[in-house]
Enzyme design. Structure first.
Site, PDB file in Angstrom:
ATOM      1  N   ALA A   1      25.182  48.284  45.748  1.00  0.00           N
ATOM      2  CA  ALA A   1      24.103  48.902  45.294  1.00  0.00           C
ATOM      3  C   ALA A   1      24.805  49.959  44.266  1.00  0.00           C
ATOM      4  O   ALA A   1      25.920  50.556  44.521  1.00  0.00           O
ATOM      5  CB  ALA A   1      23.450  50.219  46.423  1.00  0.00           C
TER       6      ALA A   1
ATOM      7  N   SER B   1      31.856  56.085  36.564  1.00  0.00           N
ATOM      8  CA  SER B   1      31.356  56.273  37.945  1.00  0.00           C
ATOM      9  C   SER B   1      32.022  55.204  39.097  1.00  0.00           C
ATOM     10  O   SER B   1      32.197  55.282  39.930  1.00  0.00           O
ATOM     11  CB  SER B   1      29.883  56.321  38.048  1.00  0.00           C
ATOM     12  OG  SER B   1      29.433  55.161  37.595  1.00  0.00           O
ATOM     13  N   LYS B   2      32.132  53.873  38.561  1.00  0.00           N
ATOM     14  CA  LYS B   2      32.450  52.846  39.228  1.00  0.00           C
ATOM     15  C   LYS B   2      33.879  53.151  39.706  1.00  0.00           C
ATOM     16  O   LYS B   2      34.595  52.980  40.829  1.00  0.00           O
ATOM     17  CB  LYS B   2      32.592  51.547  38.642  1.00  0.00           C
ATOM     18  CG  LYS B   2      31.006  50.963  38.333  1.00  0.00           C
ATOM     19  CD  LYS B   2      30.182  50.714  39.915  1.00  0.00           C
ATOM     20  CE  LYS B   2      30.831  49.647  40.428  1.00  0.00           C
ATOM     21  NZ  LYS B   2      29.888  49.058  41.933  1.00  0.00           N
TER      22      LYS B   2
ATOM     23  N   GLU C   1      23.862  51.800  40.208  1.00  0.00           N
ATOM     24  CA  GLU C   1      23.270  52.011  38.632  1.00  0.00           C
ATOM     25  C   GLU C   1      24.398  51.151  37.850  1.00  0.00           C
ATOM     26  O   GLU C   1      25.373  51.130  37.928  1.00  0.00           O
ATOM     27  CB  GLU C   1      23.137  53.303  38.118  1.00  0.00           C
ATOM     28  CG  GLU C   1      22.207  53.985  38.885  1.00  0.00           C
ATOM     29  CD  GLU C   1      20.672  53.611  38.486  1.00  0.00           C
ATOM     30  OE1 GLU C   1      20.454  52.862  37.325  1.00  0.00           O
ATOM     31  OE2 GLU C   1      19.670  53.763  39.510  1.00  0.00           O
ATOM     32  N   SER C   2      23.884  50.114  37.302  1.00  0.00           N
ATOM     33  CA  SER C   2      24.853  48.823  36.673  1.00  0.00           C
ATOM     34  C   SER C   2      24.938  48.689  35.230  1.00  0.00           C
ATOM     35  O   SER C   2      25.488  48.102  34.872  1.00  0.00           O
ATOM     36  CB  SER C   2      24.597  47.798  37.438  1.00  0.00           C
ATOM     37  OG  SER C   2      23.404  47.242  37.220  1.00  0.00           O
TER      38      SER C   2
ATOM     39  N   THR D   1      33.938  46.674  39.493  1.00  0.00           N
ATOM     40  CA  THR D   1      33.891  45.762  38.133  1.00  0.00           C
ATOM     41  C   THR D   1      35.206  45.878  37.121  1.00  0.00           C
ATOM     42  O   THR D   1      36.002  46.784  37.405  1.00  0.00           O
ATOM     43  CB  THR D   1      32.745  46.387  37.286  1.00  0.00           C
ATOM     44  OG1 THR D   1      33.023  46.053  35.759  1.00  0.00           O
ATOM     45  CG2 THR D   1      32.817  47.785  37.158  1.00  0.00           C
ATOM     46  N   ASP D   2      35.381  44.853  36.381  1.00  0.00           N
ATOM     47  CA  ASP D   2      36.692  44.810  35.492  1.00  0.00           C
ATOM     48  C   ASP D   2      36.402  45.872  34.524  1.00  0.00           C
ATOM     49  O   ASP D   2      37.469  46.584  33.770  1.00  0.00           O
ATOM     50  CB  ASP D   2      36.777  43.560  35.028  1.00  0.00           C
ATOM     51  CG  ASP D   2      35.562  43.318  33.955  1.00  0.00           C
ATOM     52  OD1 ASP D   2      34.333  43.906  33.999  1.00  0.00           O
ATOM     53  OD2 ASP D   2      35.585  42.104  33.398  1.00  0.00           O
ATOM     54  N   GLU D   3      35.116  46.504  34.341  1.00  0.00           N
ATOM     55  CA  GLU D   3      34.934  47.767  33.333  1.00  0.00           C
ATOM     56  C   GLU D   3      35.714  49.141  33.672  1.00  0.00           C
ATOM     57  O   GLU D   3      36.086  49.700  32.592  1.00  0.00           O
ATOM     58  CB  GLU D   3      33.544  47.933  33.197  1.00  0.00           C
ATOM     59  CG  GLU D   3      32.770  46.668  32.850  1.00  0.00           C
ATOM     60  CD  GLU D   3      31.145  46.789  32.293  1.00  0.00           C
ATOM     61  OE1 GLU D   3      30.959  47.780  31.814  1.00  0.00           O
ATOM     62  OE2 GLU D   3      30.492  45.866  32.406  1.00  0.00           O
TER      63      GLU D   3
ATOM     64  N   THR E   1      24.167  57.558  42.582  1.00  0.00           N
ATOM     65  CA  THR E   1      24.403  56.429  43.424  1.00  0.00           C
ATOM     66  C   THR E   1      25.773  56.021  43.811  1.00  0.00           C
ATOM     67  O   THR E   1      26.484  55.582  44.658  1.00  0.00           O
ATOM     68  CB  THR E   1      23.574  55.526  42.758  1.00  0.00           C
ATOM     69  OG1 THR E   1      22.186  55.559  43.137  1.00  0.00           O
ATOM     70  CG2 THR E   1      23.893  53.937  43.438  1.00  0.00           C
TER      71      THR E   1
ATOM     72  N   TYR F   1      29.180  54.491  32.948  1.00  0.00           N
ATOM     73  CA  TYR F   1      29.061  53.614  33.986  1.00  0.00           C
ATOM     74  C   TYR F   1      30.228  53.146  34.643  1.00  0.00           C
ATOM     75  O   TYR F   1      30.553  53.381  35.872  1.00  0.00           O
ATOM     76  CB  TYR F   1      28.292  52.106  33.627  1.00  0.00           C
ATOM     77  CG  TYR F   1      28.475  51.118  34.398  1.00  0.00           C
ATOM     78  CD1 TYR F   1      27.925  51.057  35.617  1.00  0.00           C
ATOM     79  CD2 TYR F   1      29.514  49.894  33.963  1.00  0.00           C
ATOM     80  CE1 TYR F   1      28.176  49.779  36.596  1.00  0.00           C
ATOM     81  CE2 TYR F   1      29.283  48.809  34.677  1.00  0.00           C
ATOM     82  CZ  TYR F   1      28.915  48.865  36.135  1.00  0.00           C
ATOM     83  OH  TYR F   1      29.206  47.907  36.900  1.00  0.00           O
TER      84      TYR F   1
END
Ligand code: NAD
Ligand code: TYD
Length: 341
Positions: free
Chosen positions: A82, A154-155, A84-85, A126-128, A100, A151
């Site tokens: 889950a 936050s990841k 926000e992507s 993620t790779d980001e 989130t 984004y």
């Protein structure tokens, strides 16, 4: 084995629900999803009646709710997807991303910890988080994190919280970092489904900047297979990169889509670039190949045309998402309205 998937009504999560119910016929799957704009229960049509599947409409950032959900379902493993992507949305408003992706992840970690060490926690990142590459090199698990969008920031924050929970409290946690996915059920705000939908209707295809930004595309089912390998064989405290060794400049991907649909390149519109736009992502996935024996089994040359054909064959799904009609599915299915977010 009872697996709790968060975000199972989204693109990768829904593919994962289908994949696990098929590949592990003795497992139960509990899907916890808040049904934001990106959550679509139509992605799960057909599984609702499966006795091994349970849907829970809940927000992962709601601590009390998560405590009750964990107490009721007592999962053996959590596959946390889950989020926000979408980068562009995070540029417009980062608030839900923090709630989130950061707070929600910490709530889940706390609840996993309360259940004890037996709970495996797979954090799907993620790779980001690694930032952007120049023309050479690839992201390795040791590459320092240098996120450039709200984004990815936050990841990255959530990755650090997972790391801390493993190191400080011994939570049985593993982090995965995957490159861009494509395949069925992707929300048509992302490059590939957006371009397919627009081209189909002869509408302009907005290519950011010069279109020479490079992404490393992986078929979503290969990502699902990698997540299962990590769940079953990954080592606690480790990070595993997941990627397709399949780099393409955006403009080339758009041309492949136009070509497959037999549409003219005159539909391409170069529009203003995304602020802070990462130039290139590329994943070195040798660790997961070496240690867990995973490698992608779908080739872009076949899986991209198949994906395009999937969107053509699922015209109703696309129309429902584009019109917002998909929001009514929950009401029809469960007799309650989806909370507006
Ligand atoms: P998505 O946006 O399609 O789906 C996200 C899902 O999470 C939706 O069903 C949404 O309703 C749900 N959700 C959002 N906020 C929630 C909350 N507070 N509580 C409960 N559910 C909530 O995303 P996706 O593309 O399927 O990505 C899934 C995960 O994989 C994300 O963590 C993302 O960072 C990661 N990831 C995605 C890609 C990609 O290419 N799509 C690549 C690498 C990693
Ligand atoms: P996207 O699917 O948003 O994934 P991410 O930004 O997480 O990699 O975008 C993929 C690439 O396509 C990215 O370089 C931005 C670009 N892009 C466009 O050129 N036009 C668009 O309309 C979109 C949505 C993305």
């Amino acid at each position: 084995m009872r697996v709790l998937i968060t975000g199972g009504a989204g693109f990768i999560g829904a593919n994962l629900v289908h994949y696990l119910l098929r590949e592990r016929p003795e497992w139960d799957v509990v899907n916890v999803d808040a049904l934001t704009y990106a959550g679509n229960l139509e992605n799960l049509a057909g599984v609702e009646d499966n006795p091994r599947y349970t849907f829970v409409h809940a927000d992962i950032a709601d601590k009390e709710r998560m405590r009750a959900v964990f107490a009721e379902h007592r999962p053996d493993a959590i596959l946390h997807l889950a989020a926000e992507s979408h980068v562009d949305r995070s540029i417009l408003d980062s608030t839900p991303f923090i709630r989130t992706n950061v707070t929600g992840t910490q709530v889940l970690l706390d609840e996993a910890r309360r259940l004890g060490e037996r709970v495996r926690f797979i954090h799907v990142s993620t790779d980001e988080v690694y930032g952007a590459l120049g023309p050479e090199g690839k992201f390795r698990e040791q590459t320092p994190l240098a996120p450039n969008s709200p984004y990815s920031a936050s990841k990255a924050a959530s990755d650090f919280l997972v790391r801390a929970a493993q190191r400080t409290f011994g939570v049985d946690a593993v982090i995965t970092r995957c490159s861009n996915n494509y395949g069925p059920f992707q929300f048509p705000e992302k490059l590939i489904p957006l371009m397919i939908a627009n081209a189909r209707e002869d509408r302009p295809l907005p290519v950011y900047g010069d279109g020479l930004q490079v992404r490393d595309w992986l078929y979503v089912e290969d990502h699902c297979a990698a997540l299962l390998a990590v769940l079953e064989r990954g080592k606690a405290g480790e990070v595993y990169n997941i990627g397709g060794d399949n780099e393409w400049p955006n403009i080339e991907v758009v041309r492949l889509i136009l070509d497959h649909l037999d549409k003219p390149e005159s539909l391409i519109r170069h529009v203003e670039d995304r602020p802070g736009h990462d130039r290139r992502y590329a994943i070195d996935a040798s660790k997961i190949e070496r240690e867990l024996g995973w490698k992608p089994s779908h080739r872009f040359e076949h899986a991209l045309p198949e994906t395009i054909d999937w969107y053509l064959a699922h015209e109703n799904w696309v129309a429902s998402v584009r019109s917002g009609r998909y929001r009514e599915y929950y009401e029809r299915q469960y007799g309650r309205r989806v909370r507006e977010q």
